[in-house]
Enzyme design. Structure first.
Site, PDB file in Angstrom:
ATOM      1  N   ASN A 216      53.658  88.923 -81.003  1.00  0.00           N
ATOM      2  CA  ASN A 216      52.420  88.642 -81.750  1.00  0.00           C
ATOM      3  C   ASN A 216      52.475  89.389 -83.081  1.00  0.00           C
ATOM      4  O   ASN A 216      53.431  90.118 -83.358  1.00  0.00           O
ATOM      5  CB  ASN A 216      51.183  89.022 -80.930  1.00  0.00           C
ATOM      6  CG  ASN A 216      51.177  90.494 -80.582  1.00  0.00           C
ATOM      7  OD1 ASN A 216      51.118  91.352 -81.448  1.00  0.00           O
ATOM      8  ND2 ASN A 216      51.267  90.803 -79.285  1.00  0.00           N
ATOM      9  N   ASP A 284      50.137  88.993 -73.009  1.00  0.00           N
ATOM     10  CA  ASP A 284      49.490  88.766 -71.718  1.00  0.00           C
ATOM     11  C   ASP A 284      50.448  88.190 -70.685  1.00  0.00           C
ATOM     12  O   ASP A 284      50.252  88.368 -69.495  1.00  0.00           O
ATOM     13  CB  ASP A 284      48.296  87.817 -71.902  1.00  0.00           C
ATOM     14  CG  ASP A 284      47.172  88.520 -72.656  1.00  0.00           C
ATOM     15  OD1 ASP A 284      46.889  89.685 -72.319  1.00  0.00           O
ATOM     16  OD2 ASP A 284      46.598  87.923 -73.588  1.00  0.00           O
ATOM     17  N   LYS A 294      71.848  82.564 -73.803  1.00  0.00           N
ATOM     18  CA  LYS A 294      70.966  81.809 -74.691  1.00  0.00           C
ATOM     19  C   LYS A 294      70.686  80.412 -74.107  1.00  0.00           C
ATOM     20  O   LYS A 294      71.628  79.711 -73.693  1.00  0.00           O
ATOM     21  CB  LYS A 294      71.639  81.688 -76.061  1.00  0.00           C
ATOM     22  CG  LYS A 294      70.732  81.102 -77.095  1.00  0.00           C
ATOM     23  CD  LYS A 294      71.408  81.054 -78.459  1.00  0.00           C
ATOM     24  CE  LYS A 294      70.594  80.182 -79.395  1.00  0.00           C
ATOM     25  NZ  LYS A 294      71.341  79.746 -80.546  1.00  0.00           N
ATOM     26  N   PRO A 311      51.345  93.204 -66.535  1.00  0.00           N
ATOM     27  CA  PRO A 311      50.368  94.183 -66.048  1.00  0.00           C
ATOM     28  C   PRO A 311      49.396  94.522 -67.166  1.00  0.00           C
ATOM     29  O   PRO A 311      49.776  94.537 -68.338  1.00  0.00           O
ATOM     30  CB  PRO A 311      51.222  95.410 -65.701  1.00  0.00           C
ATOM     31  CG  PRO A 311      52.485  95.239 -66.478  1.00  0.00           C
ATOM     32  CD  PRO A 311      52.705  93.755 -66.613  1.00  0.00           C
ATOM     33  N   ASP A 312      48.154  94.749 -66.807  1.00  0.00           N
ATOM     34  CA  ASP A 312      47.165  95.182 -67.805  1.00  0.00           C
ATOM     35  C   ASP A 312      47.196  96.709 -67.819  1.00  0.00           C
ATOM     36  O   ASP A 312      46.710  97.365 -66.896  1.00  0.00           O
ATOM     37  CB  ASP A 312      45.770  94.655 -67.443  1.00  0.00           C
ATOM     38  CG  ASP A 312      44.787  94.863 -68.580  1.00  0.00           C
ATOM     39  OD1 ASP A 312      44.803  95.947 -69.199  1.00  0.00           O
ATOM     40  OD2 ASP A 312      44.013  93.932 -68.861  1.00  0.00           O
ATOM     41  N   ILE A 313      47.779  97.251 -68.883  1.00  0.00           N
ATOM     42  CA  ILE A 313      48.025  98.704 -68.935  1.00  0.00           C
ATOM     43  C   ILE A 313      46.703  99.459 -69.036  1.00  0.00           C
ATOM     44  O   ILE A 313      46.456 100.427 -68.311  1.00  0.00           O
ATOM     45  CB  ILE A 313      48.947  99.039 -70.134  1.00  0.00           C
ATOM     46  CG1 ILE A 313      50.224  98.202 -70.027  1.00  0.00           C
ATOM     47  CG2 ILE A 313      49.270 100.521 -70.170  1.00  0.00           C
ATOM     48  CD1 ILE A 313      51.057  98.164 -71.280  1.00  0.00           C
ATOM     49  N   LYS A 346      34.372  92.977 -72.148  1.00  0.00           N
ATOM     50  CA  LYS A 346      35.716  93.533 -71.898  1.00  0.00           C
ATOM     51  C   LYS A 346      35.657  95.007 -71.505  1.00  0.00           C
ATOM     52  O   LYS A 346      36.397  95.461 -70.646  1.00  0.00           O
ATOM     53  CB  LYS A 346      36.567  93.344 -73.159  1.00  0.00           C
ATOM     54  CG  LYS A 346      38.037  93.577 -72.931  1.00  0.00           C
ATOM     55  CD  LYS A 346      38.878  93.028 -74.061  1.00  0.00           C
ATOM     56  CE  LYS A 346      38.976  91.518 -73.998  1.00  0.00           C
ATOM     57  NZ  LYS A 346      39.759  90.952 -75.093  1.00  0.00           N
ATOM     58  N   LYS A 350      37.405  96.023 -68.065  1.00  0.00           N
ATOM     59  CA  LYS A 350      38.599  96.876 -68.044  1.00  0.00           C
ATOM     60  C   LYS A 350      38.306  98.242 -67.436  1.00  0.00           C
ATOM     61  O   LYS A 350      39.204  98.958 -67.034  1.00  0.00           O
ATOM     62  CB  LYS A 350      39.114  97.076 -69.468  1.00  0.00           C
ATOM     63  CG  LYS A 350      39.467  95.773 -70.186  1.00  0.00           C
ATOM     64  CD  LYS A 350      40.930  95.493 -70.124  1.00  0.00           C
ATOM     65  CE  LYS A 350      41.302  94.302 -70.990  1.00  0.00           C
ATOM     66  NZ  LYS A 350      42.718  94.057 -71.033  1.00  0.00           N
TER      67      LYS A 350
HETATM   68  O1  C5P Z   1      42.603  91.634 -72.625  1.00  0.00           O
HETATM   69  P1  C5P Z   1      42.912  91.985 -74.029  1.00  0.00           P
HETATM   70  O2  C5P Z   1      44.337  91.808 -74.383  1.00  0.00           O
HETATM   71  O3  C5P Z   1      42.034  91.359 -75.065  1.00  0.00           O
HETATM   72  O4  C5P Z   1      42.521  93.537 -74.072  1.00  0.00           O
HETATM   73  C1  C5P Z   1      42.809  94.323 -75.142  1.00  0.00           C
HETATM   74  C2  C5P Z   1      42.931  95.755 -74.706  1.00  0.00           C
HETATM   75  O5  C5P Z   1      43.665  95.853 -73.500  1.00  0.00           O
HETATM   76  C3  C5P Z   1      43.723  96.567 -75.704  1.00  0.00           C
HETATM   77  O6  C5P Z   1      43.259  97.893 -75.630  1.00  0.00           O
HETATM   78  C4  C5P Z   1      45.143  96.438 -75.191  1.00  0.00           C
HETATM   79  O7  C5P Z   1      45.941  97.505 -75.628  1.00  0.00           O
HETATM   80  C5  C5P Z   1      44.924  96.463 -73.693  1.00  0.00           C
HETATM   81  N1  C5P Z   1      45.891  95.683 -72.928  1.00  0.00           N
HETATM   82  C6  C5P Z   1      46.805  96.350 -72.138  1.00  0.00           C
HETATM   83  N2  C5P Z   1      47.665  95.624 -71.358  1.00  0.00           N
HETATM   84  C7  C5P Z   1      47.645  94.281 -71.366  1.00  0.00           C
HETATM   85  C8  C5P Z   1      46.724  93.593 -72.188  1.00  0.00           C
HETATM   86  C9  C5P Z   1      45.865  94.335 -72.955  1.00  0.00           C
HETATM   87  O8  C5P Z   1      46.845  97.567 -72.136  1.00  0.00           O
HETATM   88  N3  C5P Z   1      48.482  93.606 -70.625  1.00  0.00           N
END
Ligand code: C5P
Length: 410
Positions: A216, A284, A294, A311-313, A346, A350
């Site tokens: 991105n 995501d 390749k 994973p959502d960190i 959010k 979160k």
């Molecule tokens: O869900 P979204 O991407 O909009 O959330 C943004 C927040 O979540 C940011 O603080 C981003 O660093 C964190 N994030 C994360 N791991 C992910 C997706 C988002 O830590 N996989």
């Protein structure tokens, strides 16, 4: 018995200029907090300021004489305006009214406050406070830019209900915020000493094959600036950075990663921390099974890409139990529509304490740019910060973090 020399601001001298605004009452708490931290406070009360707070109260709180008149012969004989500034480490103007800011910007010296401000060679911090339309007036915008150019530091204002019954930008920063800004100036590299901070920054790259990846537009500028600002306040800072064009900030322990999974592992290794700021734009999804070689074009057909969620960190760390969960977990929300509604939802989803939201839609120039316009969402509500440089957002956020962490520790 508290040993005053052990207090964090012991020996520091603040000259507080109290302007004529309803927010002047907040100076009572500011003076008390400064003195609790060991600083001494001497006050100049402007004519307007004296309409809102009394010299008697201010004098009782500072345990010092309150200075009011440039032409008071006794005052000038005892402690003239030059001496007032000489005997201070920092001059704070709170509330800084539109009028005081205008006078400072043009260099007027028409009373004791403005003459002292002209005579000082000490750092100056202002806490603007005024009606929203006065704050948004082009003259105030111009004056603010001039003052910043002159090296004047600024804390606040915030958005919220105003004494005049309106709502908007112009509420003076809260006393703990002003205190945080004062500490940052008077005890640099010190306020967060003894704390550990974790910051994520930049994009992640999720490989599809050895040469292609999902990415991105994140530049990492905001996250890197936050890591630098926290380290500058003395926090032992680990920056977990995705691939960026930026050089490693000095004084920060940088861990370079490419993918979200690597970023999560690096964050887990960096814990425990007191503060965690997740500014990275983490992908995501990732390819379920990146190809080892390749991917070749086969005729007109497009390859099937099976994606799986990363994973959502932020969520993972925010939902850890004590003692591993940082005391303050801050997420970012880059949105392109319904920014505030999404951001508020959010924060709850979160499980983070604060959320910094910004609009990164095309035309804002924010993604990859040098400026940011953010909204800070806490459990107390939402603040709209004006558009400013990313470094400035970082400094302001770090000061807020310091105020919160130190306030909680006090
Ligand atoms: O869900 P979204 O991407 O909009 O959330 C943004 C927040 O979540 C940011 O603080 C981003 O660093 C964190 N994030 C994360 N791991 C992910 C997706 C988002 O830590 N996989």
């Amino acid at each position: 018995m508290v040993q005053t020399s052990a207090l964090p601001m012991a020996g520091k001298r603040v000259l507080l200029i109290i302007g004529g605004g309803i927010a002047a009452f907040k100076c009572h708490e500011l003076i008390r907090s400064l003195r609790k931290k060991g600083a001494s406070v001497r006050a100049i009360l402007t004519k307007g300021g004296a309409e809102f707070v009394t010299p008697l109260t201010i004098g009782a709180l500072t345990e010092d004489k309150v200075y009011q008149d440039l032409f008071d012969l006794t005052d000038e004989a005892e402690m003239g305006h030059i001496e007032l500034s000489r005997q201070a480490d920092l001059v704070v103007v709170a509330p800084a009214t539109a009028d005081l800011m205008a006078k400072m910007a043009v260099g007027l010296a028409s009373d004791l406050a403005t003459t002292t401000l002209m005579a000082t060679d000490k750092p100056v911090l202002i806490a603007p406070a005024m009606n929203v339309r006065m704050w948004e007036h082009p003259a105030t915008t111009r004056n603010l830019a001039t003052l910043r150019g002159d090296g004047v530091r600024v804390v606040g204002p915030n958005e919220g209900d105003m004494a005049c019954g309106e709502f908007g930008m112009g509420r003076m920063a809260e006393p703990d915020e002003i205190l945080g800004a004062i500490e940052t100036i008077l005890t640099p590299r010190g306020v967060l000493t003894g704390t550990r901070a974790l910051v994520t920054s930049g994009p992640t790259h999720e490989p599809l094959d050895p040469v292609r990846y999902i990415a991105n537009k994140s530049s990492g500028k905001q996250g890197h600036a936050i890591a630098m600002a926290l380290a500058h306040l003395g926090a032992e800072t680990t920056l977990v950075s995705g691939p960026t064009q930026l050089s490693d900030p000095t004084g920060v322990n940088v861990v370079h990663v490419k993918t979200a999974q690597e970023m999560l592992a690096a964050c887990e290794t960096a814990l425990p921390a007191d503060i965690a700021v997740f500014a990275a734009a983490v992908a995501d999804w990732r390819a379920e099974a990146p190809a080892n070689t390749k991917i070749k074009k086969i005729g007109e057909a497009s390859p099937e890409l099976k994606l799986v969620p990363n994973p959502d960190i932020l969520k993972t760390v925010a939902q850890l139990n004590a003692p591993l969960r940082p005391r303050l977990v801050i997420g970012f929300a880059a949105e392109t529509n319904d920014v505030l509604a999404h951001a508020k939802a959010k924060r709850l989803k979160k499980g983070c304490d604060w959320l910094v939201a910004n609009d990164v839609s095309d035309g804002t120039g924010i993604f990859g740019g040098d400026e940011n316009e953010v909204h800070l969402i806490t459990d107390k509500g939402m603040e709209d910060w004006p558009r400013m440089g990313k470094a400035e957002v970082a400094i302001r956020l770090a000061a807020r973090i310091a105020g919160h962490i130190k306030g909680a520790a006090a």
